[in-house]
Design a protein around this motif. Structure first.
Motif, PDB file in Angstrom:
ATOM      1  N   SER A 119       0.814  -1.215   0.000  1.00 38.75           N
ATOM      2  CA  SER A 119       0.000   0.000   0.000  1.00 38.75           C
ATOM      3  C   SER A 119       0.847   1.263   0.000  1.00 38.75           C
ATOM      4  O   SER A 119       0.347   2.349  -0.270  1.00 38.75           O
ATOM      5  CB  SER A 119      -0.933   0.007   1.214  1.00 38.75           C
ATOM      6  N   TYR A 120       2.126   1.111   0.303  1.00 45.45           N
ATOM      7  CA  TYR A 120       3.040   2.260   0.277  1.00 45.45           C
ATOM      8  C   TYR A 120       4.455   1.777   0.000  1.00 45.45           C
ATOM      9  O   TYR A 120       4.748   0.574   0.048  1.00 45.45           O
ATOM     10  CB  TYR A 120       2.979   3.056   1.589  1.00 45.45           C
ATOM     11  N   LYS A 121       5.328   2.724  -0.279  1.00 47.47           N
ATOM     12  CA  LYS A 121       6.742   2.428  -0.510  1.00 47.47           C
ATOM     13  C   LYS A 121       7.553   3.046   0.624  1.00 47.47           C
ATOM     14  O   LYS A 121       7.226   4.133   1.107  1.00 47.47           O
ATOM     15  CB  LYS A 121       7.234   2.998  -1.845  1.00 47.47           C
ATOM     16  N   GLN A 122       8.600   2.354   1.021  1.00 46.60           N
ATOM     17  CA  GLN A 122       9.480   2.886   2.062  1.00 46.60           C
ATOM     18  C   GLN A 122      10.866   3.121   1.474  1.00 46.60           C
ATOM     19  O   GLN A 122      11.462   2.213   0.901  1.00 46.60           O
ATOM     20  CB  GLN A 122       9.580   1.911   3.243  1.00 46.60           C
ATOM     21  N   VAL A 123      11.351   4.329   1.618  1.00 41.94           N
ATOM     22  CA  VAL A 123      12.687   4.683   1.139  1.00 41.94           C
ATOM     23  C   VAL A 123      13.600   4.825   2.351  1.00 41.94           C
ATOM     24  O   VAL A 123      13.306   5.591   3.269  1.00 41.94           O
ATOM     25  CB  VAL A 123      12.663   5.998   0.327  1.00 41.94           C
ATOM     26  N   ASN A 124      14.689   4.081   2.331  1.00 41.01           N
ATOM     27  CA  ASN A 124      15.606   4.065   3.467  1.00 41.01           C
ATOM     28  C   ASN A 124      16.858   4.873   3.171  1.00 41.01           C
ATOM     29  O   ASN A 124      17.403   4.837   2.062  1.00 41.01           O
ATOM     30  CB  ASN A 124      16.000   2.626   3.797  1.00 41.01           C
ATOM     31  N   THR A 125      17.307   5.609   4.175  1.00 38.21           N
ATOM     32  CA  THR A 125      18.595   6.295   4.153  1.00 38.21           C
ATOM     33  C   THR A 125      19.431   5.707   5.287  1.00 38.21           C
ATOM     34  O   THR A 125      18.925   4.920   6.091  1.00 38.21           O
ATOM     35  CB  THR A 125      18.427   7.813   4.337  1.00 38.21           C
ATOM     36  N   PRO A 126      20.702   6.064   5.410  1.00 34.55           N
ATOM     37  CA  PRO A 126      21.502   5.518   6.509  1.00 34.55           C
ATOM     38  C   PRO A 126      20.954   5.859   7.895  1.00 34.55           C
ATOM     39  O   PRO A 126      21.248   5.147   8.865  1.00 34.55           O
ATOM     40  CB  PRO A 126      22.871   6.149   6.280  1.00 34.55           C
ATOM     41  N   SER A 127      20.147   6.913   7.999  1.00 33.00           N
ATOM     42  CA  SER A 127      19.712   7.344   9.335  1.00 33.00           C
ATOM     43  C   SER A 127      18.200   7.372   9.524  1.00 33.00           C
ATOM     44  O   SER A 127      17.723   7.630  10.631  1.00 33.00           O
ATOM     45  CB  SER A 127      20.262   8.747   9.623  1.00 33.00           C
ATOM     46  N   ALA A 128      17.423   7.117   8.453  1.00 35.43           N
ATOM     47  CA  ALA A 128      15.971   7.262   8.584  1.00 35.43           C
ATOM     48  C   ALA A 128      15.258   6.442   7.513  1.00 35.43           C
ATOM     49  O   ALA A 128      15.874   5.912   6.588  1.00 35.43           O
ATOM     50  CB  ALA A 128      15.570   8.726   8.465  1.00 35.43           C
ATOM     51  N   SER A 129      13.944   6.338   7.672  1.00 34.97           N
ATOM     52  CA  SER A 129      13.087   5.718   6.673  1.00 34.97           C
ATOM     53  C   SER A 129      11.915   6.653   6.396  1.00 34.97           C
ATOM     54  O   SER A 129      11.384   7.271   7.326  1.00 34.97           O
ATOM     55  CB  SER A 129      12.563   4.363   7.164  1.00 34.97           C
ATOM     56  N   TYR A 130      11.523   6.762   5.128  1.00 37.15           N
ATOM     57  CA  TYR A 130      10.448   7.649   4.724  1.00 37.15           C
ATOM     58  C   TYR A 130       9.426   6.867   3.911  1.00 37.15           C
ATOM     59  O   TYR A 130       9.795   5.962   3.151  1.00 37.15           O
ATOM     60  CB  TYR A 130      10.997   8.808   3.890  1.00 37.15           C
ATOM     61  N   GLN A 131       8.155   7.213   4.074  1.00 36.71           N
ATOM     62  CA  GLN A 131       7.084   6.509   3.388  1.00 36.71           C
ATOM     63  C   GLN A 131       6.375   7.435   2.395  1.00 36.71           C
ATOM     64  O   GLN A 131       6.239   8.632   2.651  1.00 36.71           O
ATOM     65  CB  GLN A 131       6.063   5.964   4.392  1.00 36.71           C
ATOM     66  N   ALA A 132       5.933   6.831   1.307  1.00 39.88           N
ATOM     67  CA  ALA A 132       5.195   7.585   0.292  1.00 39.88           C
ATOM     68  C   ALA A 132       4.329   6.625  -0.505  1.00 39.88           C
ATOM     69  O   ALA A 132       4.582   5.411  -0.545  1.00 39.88           O
ATOM     70  CB  ALA A 132       6.149   8.328  -0.635  1.00 39.88           C
ATOM     71  N   GLY A 133       3.330   7.174  -1.165  1.00 41.34           N
ATOM     72  CA  GLY A 133       2.472   6.365  -2.012  1.00 41.34           C
ATOM     73  C   GLY A 133       3.158   5.937  -3.296  1.00 41.34           C
ATOM     74  O   GLY A 133       2.866   4.882  -3.849  1.00 41.34           O
ATOM     75  N   ALA A 134       4.081   6.772  -3.785  1.00 40.01           N
ATOM     76  CA  ALA A 134       4.807   6.479  -5.023  1.00 40.01           C
ATOM     77  C   ALA A 134       6.224   7.025  -4.910  1.00 40.01           C
ATOM     78  O   ALA A 134       6.487   7.952  -4.126  1.00 40.01           O
ATOM     79  CB  ALA A 134       4.091   7.086  -6.222  1.00 40.01           C
TER      80      ALA A 134
END
Length: 304
Positions: A88-103
């Protein structure tokens, strides 16, 4: 959902996508590992973008950034190291955090390709550079060389002829395909020497670059004293961190066509990191518009 769309990369493709997405009232975050603008920021002058003649790459990038931020796009300067498809969503990971978005739109562009000669890394900043516009001023009045046969290499050599005492351009092939105008201009410069069918095979100097060894196809070897070497032998797409959600070709480019769609619904690509025939500023902007439009449709269809 934290954001409607996350765009990875704030070059011309990414920032154009942000402008289109914000105009469609989608919340947008751009993740950028370095500085906004991408490789175009190093262009001394842009002559081939419609209605913007003679603008510098820096000014062009700044205008895009100001337009995107004025529309409400959020810029976060972190490196994306992976994407997870959560359905239902995508998760983008960085070395220090994770972010969620629909696309997600991957617009990472490409990184400099190295020459592949011994001591190249050791001499970076000590005579070896990958950006003539950035570092050319350090070699004012000196002798330098440019390695490469692309339009960028020719533009670098032209730029350096206005700064350096002499500029050698070393190209492994015997011609410059698709850059005849720049080649003709360079031939007219009295302080430029073009060396074809040759490779740079050694970098010499103790604490800094002092000379390069050039080997021609006939086997002859020539030592040329230079203070600087500007490497312009192409780019490498920055897609490896996302290979779990997109297909890559044998060179590492994202396997997506003009529609910018990947094999994962809701993940799109735009710009120089995808398979394409022409990689120019105008096509990067076109990709950004296409990918954003596709992402907007994807999000709207999910709501319907």
């Amino acid at each position: 959902m934290a954001h409607d769309i996350i765009i990875i990369g704030a070059g011309p493709a990414g920032m154009t996508a942000a402008i289109y997405a914000r105009r469609a009232n989608k919340t947008v975050m751009l993740l950028e590992a370095a500085a906004f603008g991408g490789q175009i920021i190093n262009a001394h002058k842009i002559d081939n973008y419609p209605a913007a003649p003679n603008i510098s790459g820096f000014d062009f990038a700044m205008k895009l950034y100001e337009q995107a931020t004025a529309l409400g796009a959020e810029f976060v300067f972190e490196k994306a190291v992976g994407i997870e498809d959560k359905g239902s969503y995508k998760q983008v990971n960085t070395p220090s955090a994770s972010y969620q978005a629909g696309a997600v739109i991957i617009a990472t562009g490409s990184d400099k390709r190295k020459l592949g000669v011994a001591r190249e890394d050791e001499l970076i900043g000590k005579g070896v550079s990958y950006c003539a516009v950035c570092d050319g001023a350090f070699f004012r009045g000196k002798t330098v060389a440019v390695a490469g046969g692309s339009r960028i290499a020719l533009e670098d050599a032209l730029y350096l002829t206005d700064i350096a005492e002499k500029v050698y351009l070393v190209h492994k092939l015997g011609s410059f395909r698709g850059a005849e105008a720049e080649f003709d201009r360079l031939k007219e410069r009295s302080n430029a020497e073009i060396i074809l069918n040759s490779d740079i095979t050694e970098l010499k100097g103790e604490n800094a670059l002092e000379s390069i060894e050039v080997t021609s196809r006939d086997g002859s070897v020539r030592d040329i004293n230079v203070s600087g070497l500007f490497v312009a032998v192409g780019r490498v797409p920055e897609n490896q961190n996302f290979a779990s959600v997109i297909d890559l070709d044998e060179k590492g480019y994202a396997a997506a066509g003009e529609n910018c769609l990947t094999r994962t619904p809701g993940i799109f690509v735009a710009g120089d990191n995808r398979v394409k025939e022409v990689r120019q500023l105008v096509t990067a902007a076109a990709d950004g518009a296409t990918a954003a439009t596709a992402a907007i449709k994807y999000l709207n269809d999910k709501k319907a």
